[in-house]
Design an enzyme around this catalytic site. Structure first.
Site, short mmCIF file in Angstrom:
data_model
loop_
_atom_site.label_atom_id
_atom_site.label_comp_id
_atom_site.label_asym_id
_atom_site.label_seq_id
_atom_site.Cartn_x
_atom_site.Cartn_y
_atom_site.Cartn_z
N GLU A 131 0.85 -1.18 0.00
CA GLU A 131 0.00 0.00 0.00
C GLU A 131 0.89 1.24 0.00
O GLU A 131 1.69 1.43 0.92
CB GLU A 131 -0.91 0.01 1.23
CG GLU A 131 -1.95 -1.10 1.22
CD GLU A 131 -2.80 -1.09 2.47
OE1 GLU A 131 -4.03 -1.03 2.35
OE2 GLU A 131 -2.24 -1.16 3.58
N VAL A 132 0.76 2.06 -1.02
CA VAL A 132 1.57 3.28 -1.14
C VAL A 132 0.70 4.47 -0.78
O VAL A 132 -0.30 4.75 -1.46
CB VAL A 132 2.14 3.43 -2.57
CG1 VAL A 132 2.95 4.72 -2.68
CG2 VAL A 132 3.00 2.23 -2.93
#
Length: 288
Positions: A131-132
């Site tokens: 998850e960025v």
């Protein structure tokens, strides 16, 4: 050859290191602990991996700095303040934090433009998702670069559009875990039975297609609209339970889970081997 600076030689940090070596990256591992050489002994014969107790030495020249320190805001702020001074101006500065936002971590930094959350699912060497989450001051260029680097590591990065506690994957996991605890506490199923149900239904389904995609299939040719008007209209009325916060009830549940799966190093290694073997098998099948 790309270089990753792994900041923190715990379970997550070492897993990032293994992933990087599998993809022919150079690795520098930093941790102030006195037994660092022993902790990273699995890489002892690898000339592309080195360990250091000096943070500035670790991050200098890295393309990606992946911080894996304690989940405490003040600690992360201190670490990133040191990283910012020593890292290359083009490096992506990422944290593996599972709950603390990039905005909070970078709030006191002179330059917050390259700080992002790069939250993996454990262990990152196996689980594809990253998850960025950019912070309020993170540039689009830094976000794009982070996505590019994680893809080069063979991961599946997804940019999260809003900062919120727990991000996305952990929020979904928390919602499911709450209902699972409630069902076990109420004696509806045992811990092992609940795990069997998940493995042979939702777990298997979601390993192949997503939730909304399965909703489309669940409605037949009529798709998700048909599902929501039919079965969905009834299941939508279900009121989920609230797990007990009573210490005695929680203790009973913990003892029940421990008696089912064991505890200590032997149980941990046994369960980890089972998880890793099965995860690799699923990933191999999906890749085909």
């Amino acid at each position: 050859m790309k270089t990753i600076a792994v900041v923190g030689a715990g379970v997550i940090g070492l897993s990032w290191a293994r992933l990087a070596r599998e993809n022919d990256w150079q690795v520098v591992i930093y941790d102030p602990r006195e037994d660092l050489d022993e902790v990273v002994s699995e890489f002892a014969n690898d000339p592309q991996v080195r360990a250091t107790g000096v943070l500035a030495d670790a991050v200098a020249g890295a393309d990606l700095v992946q911080e894996n320190g304690p989940e405490r805001l003040e600690v992360k702020r201190k670490i990133f303040a040191e990283i910012l001074v020593a890292a290359d101006p083009t490096a992506v500065l990422a944290t593996s934090s599972s709950s603390i936002s990039a905005t909070s971590i970078a709030a006191e930094l002179d330059d917050a433009s390259r700080v992002v959350v790069g939250h993996p699912f454990n262990p990152p060497e196996l689980m594809p998702l990253v998850e960025v989450l950019p912070g309020e001051q993170t540039t689009q260029e830094a976000t794009d670069r982070a996505v590019e680097l994680y893809k080069e590591l063979g991961r599946v990065p997804v940019v999260i559009h809003k900062e919120l506690p727990g991000f996305v994957a952990n929020r979904l996991q928390t919602a499911l875990s709450r209902e699972a605890r409630y069902l076990v506490q109420q004696g509806v199923v045992s811990a092992a039975e609940l795990d069997t149900i998940l493995q042979n239904s939702l777990g298997l389904r979601w390993a192949t297609i997503g939730l909304f995609e399965s909703n489309v299939l669940g409605g037949g040719p009529g798709g998700i609209r048909h599902l929501f008007a039919g079965v969905g209209a009834e299941t939508g009325k279900i009121e989920l339970g609230v797990p007990s916060a009573d210490p005695d009830v929680i203790e009973d549940m913990l003892e029940h889970v421990e008696s089912t799966y064991g505890t200590g190093n032997e149980a941990f290694e046994r369960l980890r081997e089972k998880r890793d073997q099965r995860t690799r098998a699923v990933l191999t099948a999906l890749s085909r």
